[in-house]
Design a protein around this motif. Structure first.
Motif, PDB file in Angstrom:
ATOM      1  N   GLY A  19       0.804  -1.215   0.000  1.00 11.08           N
ATOM      2  CA  GLY A  19       0.000   0.000   0.000  1.00 11.08           C
ATOM      3  C   GLY A  19       0.836   1.264   0.000  1.00 11.08           C
ATOM      4  N   VAL A  20       1.978   1.217   0.674  1.00  7.62           N
ATOM      5  CA  VAL A  20       2.873   2.380   0.699  1.00  7.62           C
ATOM      6  C   VAL A  20       3.356   2.692  -0.716  1.00  7.62           C
ATOM      7  CG1 VAL A  20       5.127   3.222   1.475  1.00  7.62           C
ATOM      8  CG2 VAL A  20       3.596   2.067   3.092  1.00  7.62           C
ATOM      9  N   PHE A  21       3.779   1.666  -1.444  1.00  9.65           N
ATOM     10  CA  PHE A  21       4.318   1.897  -2.789  1.00  9.65           C
ATOM     11  C   PHE A  21       3.216   2.249  -3.789  1.00  9.65           C
ATOM     12  CE2 PHE A  21       7.501  -0.999  -0.808  1.00  9.65           C
ATOM     13  CZ  PHE A  21       8.534  -0.070  -0.745  1.00  9.65           C
ATOM     14  N   LEU A  22       2.047   1.659  -3.626  1.00 14.36           N
ATOM     15  CA  LEU A  22       0.938   1.987  -4.512  1.00 14.36           C
ATOM     16  C   LEU A  22       0.380   3.382  -4.253  1.00 14.36           C
ATOM     17  CD1 LEU A  22      -1.027  -1.394  -4.449  1.00 14.36           C
ATOM     18  CD2 LEU A  22       0.184  -0.422  -6.417  1.00 14.36           C
ATOM     19  N   GLY A  23       0.586   3.871  -3.037  1.00 11.76           N
ATOM     20  CA  GLY A  23       0.030   5.165  -2.657  1.00 11.76           C
ATOM     21  C   GLY A  23       0.933   6.350  -2.893  1.00 11.76           C
ATOM     22  N   GLN A  24       2.122   6.125  -3.456  1.00 14.57           N
ATOM     23  CA  GLN A  24       3.031   7.228  -3.719  1.00 14.57           C
ATOM     24  C   GLN A  24       2.549   8.074  -4.897  1.00 14.57           C
ATOM     25  OE1 GLN A  24       6.761   5.135  -4.203  1.00 14.57           O
ATOM     26  NE2 GLN A  24       7.166   5.120  -2.002  1.00 14.57           N
ATOM     27  N   PRO A  25       2.891   9.373  -4.914  1.00 19.78           N
ATOM     28  CA  PRO A  25       2.416  10.262  -5.989  1.00 19.78           C
ATOM     29  C   PRO A  25       2.804   9.793  -7.389  1.00 19.78           C
ATOM     30  CG  PRO A  25       3.338  11.543  -4.186  1.00 19.78           C
ATOM     31  CD  PRO A  25       3.667  10.108  -3.887  1.00 19.78           C
ATOM     32  N   ASP A  26       3.958   9.123  -7.521  1.00 19.25           N
ATOM     33  CA  ASP A  26       4.398   8.680  -8.848  1.00 19.25           C
ATOM     34  C   ASP A  26       4.047   7.218  -9.118  1.00 19.25           C
ATOM     35  OD1 ASP A  26       6.119   7.802  -6.901  1.00 19.25           O
ATOM     36  OD2 ASP A  26       7.959   8.232  -8.005  1.00 19.25           O
ATOM     37  N   SER A  27       3.088   6.689  -8.379  1.00 21.35           N
ATOM     38  CA  SER A  27       2.644   5.311  -8.590  1.00 21.35           C
ATOM     39  C   SER A  27       2.164   5.112 -10.022  1.00 21.35           C
ATOM     40  CB  SER A  27       1.503   4.978  -7.624  1.00 21.35           C
ATOM     41  OG  SER A  27       0.860   3.773  -7.992  1.00 21.35           O
ATOM     42  N   VAL A  28       2.482   3.925 -10.578  1.00 20.65           N
ATOM     43  CA  VAL A  28       1.997   3.586 -11.916  1.00 20.65           C
ATOM     44  C   VAL A  28       0.769   2.680 -11.837  1.00 20.65           C
ATOM     45  CG1 VAL A  28       4.265   3.856 -12.958  1.00 20.65           C
ATOM     46  CG2 VAL A  28       3.582   1.602 -12.095  1.00 20.65           C
ATOM     47  N   GLY A  29       0.374   2.308 -10.632  1.00 20.40           N
ATOM     48  CA  GLY A  29      -0.856   1.548 -10.447  1.00 20.40           C
ATOM     49  C   GLY A  29      -0.773   0.081 -10.787  1.00 20.40           C
ATOM     50  N   ILE A  30       0.439  -0.488 -10.707  1.00 25.68           N
ATOM     51  CA  ILE A  30       0.607  -1.909 -11.018  1.00 25.68           C
ATOM     52  C   ILE A  30       1.606  -2.529 -10.043  1.00 25.68           C
ATOM     53  CG2 ILE A  30       1.435  -3.607 -12.718  1.00 25.68           C
ATOM     54  CD1 ILE A  30       0.552  -1.750 -14.906  1.00 25.68           C
ATOM     55  N   GLY A  31       1.245  -3.681  -9.489  1.00 29.13           N
ATOM     56  CA  GLY A  31       2.157  -4.477  -8.686  1.00 29.13           C
ATOM     57  C   GLY A  31       2.271  -5.866  -9.285  1.00 29.13           C
ATOM     58  N   VAL A  32       3.350  -6.580  -8.932  1.00 30.19           N
ATOM     59  CA  VAL A  32       3.585  -7.926  -9.452  1.00 30.19           C
ATOM     60  C   VAL A  32       3.930  -8.862  -8.300  1.00 30.19           C
ATOM     61  CG1 VAL A  32       5.096  -9.373 -10.871  1.00 30.19           C
ATOM     62  CG2 VAL A  32       4.341  -7.162 -11.736  1.00 30.19           C
ATOM     63  N   GLU A  33       3.324 -10.040  -8.328  1.00 34.40           N
ATOM     64  CA  GLU A  33       3.658 -11.110  -7.394  1.00 34.40           C
ATOM     65  C   GLU A  33       4.247 -12.269  -8.180  1.00 34.40           C
ATOM     66  OE1 GLU A  33       1.336 -13.467  -3.895  1.00 34.40           O
ATOM     67  OE2 GLU A  33       0.328 -13.480  -5.840  1.00 34.40           O
ATOM     68  N   ILE A  34       5.366 -12.795  -7.709  1.00 29.74           N
ATOM     69  CA  ILE A  34       5.983 -13.973  -8.317  1.00 29.74           C
ATOM     70  C   ILE A  34       5.786 -15.140  -7.354  1.00 29.74           C
ATOM     71  CG2 ILE A  34       8.066 -14.973  -9.310  1.00 29.74           C
ATOM     72  CD1 ILE A  34       7.025 -12.420 -10.697  1.00 29.74           C
ATOM     73  N   GLY A  35       4.960 -16.093  -7.752  1.00 33.95           N
ATOM     74  CA  GLY A  35       4.647 -17.231  -6.901  1.00 33.95           C
ATOM     75  C   GLY A  35       3.237 -17.111  -6.335  1.00 33.95           C
ATOM     76  N   THR A  36       2.267 -17.633  -7.065  1.00 37.61           N
ATOM     77  CA  THR A  36       0.864 -17.479  -6.695  1.00 37.61           C
ATOM     78  C   THR A  36       0.368 -18.608  -5.814  1.00 37.61           C
ATOM     79  OG1 THR A  36       0.544 -16.577  -8.929  1.00 37.61           O
ATOM     80  CG2 THR A  36      -1.434 -17.068  -7.642  1.00 37.61           C
ATOM     81  N   TYR A  37       0.721 -19.834  -6.165  1.00 42.04           N
ATOM     82  CA  TYR A  37       0.213 -21.064  -5.559  1.00 42.04           C
ATOM     83  C   TYR A  37      -1.317 -21.033  -5.595  1.00 42.04           C
ATOM     84  CZ  TYR A  37       0.303 -25.250  -2.587  1.00 42.04           C
ATOM     85  OH  TYR A  37       0.141 -26.520  -2.096  1.00 42.04           O
ATOM     86  N   CYS A  38      -1.992 -21.013  -4.463  1.00 39.42           N
ATOM     87  CA  CYS A  38      -3.460 -21.026  -4.465  1.00 39.42           C
ATOM     88  C   CYS A  38      -4.065 -19.661  -4.166  1.00 39.42           C
ATOM     89  CB  CYS A  38      -3.973 -22.052  -3.471  1.00 39.42           C
ATOM     90  SG  CYS A  38      -3.512 -23.751  -3.887  1.00 39.42           S
TER      91      CYS A  38
END
Length: 221
Positions: A39-58
């Motif tokens: 949330g900290v990184f998504l909430g920054q003024p220069d956020s691009v609005g995309i996050g990535v997770e590597i390793g989903t499992y279930c």
């Protein structure tokens, strides 16, 4: 959940219940720290609005990341071949026969992941990428606010995750690594090794640590 645990306003009890019901290996305290850090990184003024997770499992950790992405109007891509890591294969400690596809005879966690996203109401926020981390990184093409690495724990897998995805983290964005154990007696070394590589590269600095979760910020080119 411990009665003393207070949920953040960005995570509903209903979504928490879905996450807790999903098979997976992320302790609740680390999951909540992951939710907050993303949330900290998504909430920054220069956020691009995309996050990535590597390793989903279930999809257990995906619920925590997807919930905070939804709160920010962002998207989350979660990358996994859904055939399981080394420890999920037959004869290994975490093999789950309920997740074996009778048609192929191999592990397939994709249907369980989709069920988790449906139950959590996150199908319009989470983009499931069914591919190896290496394949996903090859086709990726833009900066992201954070990358959460929680994939295979062999050195080859962890190195591929770091090499393929850390360059896409924007300056000021986050690199979040799970299962980092400085003491070899506590767990495998590959996540710790890529954590050290990130710090030693001068491109990342440590922001916080929560159990085995390390939160780094990109500061260099």
């Amino acid at each position: 959940m411990d009665a003393a645990t207070t949920l953040p306003p960005t995570l509903s009890q209903e979504r928490l219940d879905v996450a807790l019901a999903a098979p997976g290996f992320l302790p609740l305290d680390e999951a909540l720290a992951l939710h907050e850090a993303a949330g900290v990184f998504l909430g920054q003024p220069d956020s691009v609005g995309i996050g990535v997770e590597i390793g989903t499992y279930c999809g257990k950790s995906t619920v925590f990341l997807g919930a905070i992405a939804a709160a920010h109007g962002a998207l989350l891509a979660t990358v996994d071949h859904h055939r399981g890591s080394e420890e999920h294969q037959p004869g290994w400690e975490y093999h789950d026969t309920a997740l074996v596809d009778p048609h192929t005879g191999t592990l397939d966690t994709s249907a369980r992941f989709r069920r988790t996203m449906f139950d959590a109401g996150l199908e319009q926020t989470v983009v499931g990428v069914i591919a190896s981390s290496t394949m996903g990184a090859r086709m990726w093409g833009r900066e992201v606010d954070f990358v959460f690495i929680d994939g295979g724990h062999s050195m080859a897998a962890a190195q591929a995750d770091f090499d393929g995805w850390s360059p896409w983290v924007r300056r000021g964005g986050g690199l979040l690594i799970h299962d980092v154990f400085p003491d070899p007696a506590d767990g495998g070394r590959p996540p710790y090794e890529i954590y050290r590589q990130a710090l030693d590269s001068g491109r990342f600095e440590e922001v916080s640590a929560h159990g085995s979760l390390r939160v780094l910020r990109r500061v260099g080119a």
